[in-house]
Write a protein that holds these residues in place. Sequence first.
Motif, short mmCIF file in Angstrom:
data_model
loop_
_atom_site.label_atom_id
_atom_site.label_comp_id
_atom_site.label_asym_id
_atom_site.label_seq_id
_atom_site.Cartn_x
_atom_site.Cartn_y
_atom_site.Cartn_z
N PHE A 4 4.72 18.53 -12.85
CA PHE A 4 5.05 17.89 -11.29
C PHE A 4 5.29 18.34 -10.39
O PHE A 4 7.18 18.41 -9.83
CB PHE A 4 4.35 16.73 -11.54
N ALA A 5 5.21 18.99 -9.09
CA ALA A 5 5.58 19.42 -7.85
C ALA A 5 5.97 18.24 -6.46
O ALA A 5 6.32 18.74 -6.13
CB ALA A 5 4.75 20.68 -7.21
N GLY A 6 4.97 17.27 -6.45
CA GLY A 6 4.65 15.74 -5.95
C GLY A 6 4.64 16.31 -4.67
O GLY A 6 4.19 17.62 -4.74
N PRO A 7 4.21 15.75 -3.77
CA PRO A 7 4.73 14.42 -3.46
C PRO A 7 4.13 13.21 -4.75
O PRO A 7 2.67 13.31 -4.62
CB PRO A 7 5.31 14.11 -2.80
N LEU A 8 4.82 12.96 -5.40
CA LEU A 8 3.80 11.80 -6.61
C LEU A 8 3.79 10.21 -5.45
O LEU A 8 4.74 9.82 -5.30
CB LEU A 8 5.14 11.27 -7.60
N GLY A 45 0.49 15.64 -5.16
CA GLY A 45 -0.13 16.11 -4.39
C GLY A 45 -1.54 15.82 -3.75
O GLY A 45 -2.00 14.71 -3.95
N ASP A 46 -2.52 16.62 -3.84
CA ASP A 46 -3.59 16.61 -3.65
C ASP A 46 -4.30 16.84 -5.35
O ASP A 46 -4.96 16.42 -5.89
CB ASP A 46 -3.97 17.59 -3.18
N ARG A 47 -3.43 16.30 -6.11
CA ARG A 47 -4.42 16.29 -7.82
C ARG A 47 -4.04 14.81 -8.17
O ARG A 47 -2.57 14.14 -8.66
CB ARG A 47 -3.31 17.34 -8.66
N LEU A 48 -5.52 14.44 -8.13
CA LEU A 48 -4.51 13.22 -9.53
C LEU A 48 -4.83 13.17 -11.37
O LEU A 48 -5.24 14.30 -11.97
CB LEU A 48 -6.53 12.49 -10.06
N LEU A 92 -9.43 3.93 -4.11
CA LEU A 92 -8.59 3.91 -4.78
C LEU A 92 -8.15 6.15 -4.73
O LEU A 92 -7.18 6.06 -5.20
CB LEU A 92 -9.15 4.17 -5.86
N SER A 93 -8.77 6.71 -3.52
CA SER A 93 -8.01 7.33 -3.18
C SER A 93 -6.73 7.25 -1.75
O SER A 93 -6.88 5.84 -1.37
CB SER A 93 -9.64 7.84 -1.55
N PRO A 94 -6.70 8.41 -1.76
CA PRO A 94 -5.06 8.17 -1.11
C PRO A 94 -5.56 8.30 0.29
O PRO A 94 -6.35 8.25 1.47
CB PRO A 94 -4.25 9.53 -1.55
N ALA A 95 -4.10 7.90 0.83
CA ALA A 95 -4.61 7.28 2.77
C ALA A 95 -3.35 8.31 3.19
O ALA A 95 -2.14 7.51 3.36
CB ALA A 95 -4.87 6.23 2.73
N LEU A 96 -3.18 8.37 4.73
CA LEU A 96 -2.30 8.90 5.49
C LEU A 96 -2.30 7.91 6.78
O LEU A 96 -3.92 7.51 7.12
CB LEU A 96 -1.84 10.28 5.69
N VAL A 147 -3.97 16.61 11.97
CA VAL A 147 -2.67 16.57 10.48
C VAL A 147 -4.14 17.25 8.97
O VAL A 147 -5.65 16.83 9.77
CB VAL A 147 -3.28 15.15 9.85
N VAL A 148 -3.81 17.41 8.06
CA VAL A 148 -4.13 18.17 7.13
C VAL A 148 -4.90 17.32 5.92
O VAL A 148 -3.27 16.51 5.52
CB VAL A 148 -3.60 19.72 6.96
N THR A 149 -5.57 17.60 5.77
CA THR A 149 -6.05 16.41 4.24
C THR A 149 -5.46 17.03 2.95
O THR A 149 -5.14 19.07 2.91
CB THR A 149 -7.74 16.37 3.95
N PHE A 150 -5.46 16.92 1.79
CA PHE A 150 -4.55 17.92 0.58
C PHE A 150 -6.15 18.78 0.86
O PHE A 150 -4.99 19.46 -0.06
CB PHE A 150 -4.55 16.56 0.07
N ALA A 151 -7.36 17.99 0.58
CA ALA A 151 -8.09 19.37 -0.48
C ALA A 151 -9.46 19.39 1.89
O ALA A 151 -9.47 18.84 1.58
CB ALA A 151 -9.07 18.13 -0.53
#
Length: 208
Positions: free
Chosen positions: A35-39, A55-58, A152-156, A170-174
């Motif tokens: 895994f490249a992270g961030p975790l 990162g952007d992967r579940l 359960l989705s990520p948030a910044l 700000v850029v989203t992961f996807a």
Amino acid sequence: MRAFLTWILLLIAVPAVAQEPVAPGGYRWLEEGPFAGPLYMVISVERQMVHVYDGDRLVGIASVSTGMKGHRTPTGEFSVLQKREWHRSNIYSNAPMPFMQRLTWDGIALHAGHNPGHPASHGCIRLPYAFARKLFGMTEVGTLVSVTSDRLSPALMVDALVAGDPGSAVVTFAPQAPVVLAQRDEIPAAAPMLEVDPGIFRLRLIRR
């Protein structure tokens, strides 16, 4: 005057396999790494489930057991403060807490334990044993953990001064996913377009 904080929800497409029910005490790894992270982790108290993101992967999901009535697990943004592979509770009769990852100094932690699929702990977040063991090897002190009611989705979390600057973004992961912008007291009439180096975003995730 203190600026309000703005939530930018990063809506990531979730693999269909991750949407299948997870039995109490069950878990599923969708990727094996490296895994490249961030975790980081997102834990839903209502759904009694944790999602692990790289990162952007579940990359992993599991059933959890959070605090029962009278010992509710607090929601909010936390980071791993301490890790101990073999730990015993200082509060509850020396109870074993294997693969302990402390979230607060007053007793809230992630650890392996009885996982019936409903709230049953004294506030800690219990994980399936094998899942807790692997997760323990993947995280480090400072790994972020978001405990939510249902999400359960990520948030910044971004300061409103940044979000209100028309030149900021700000850029989203996807990049193809929609961005939901919500402020504590109101939703801005015109949300700025966001475009920030992902390296900066990663640094914020690690150090927050």
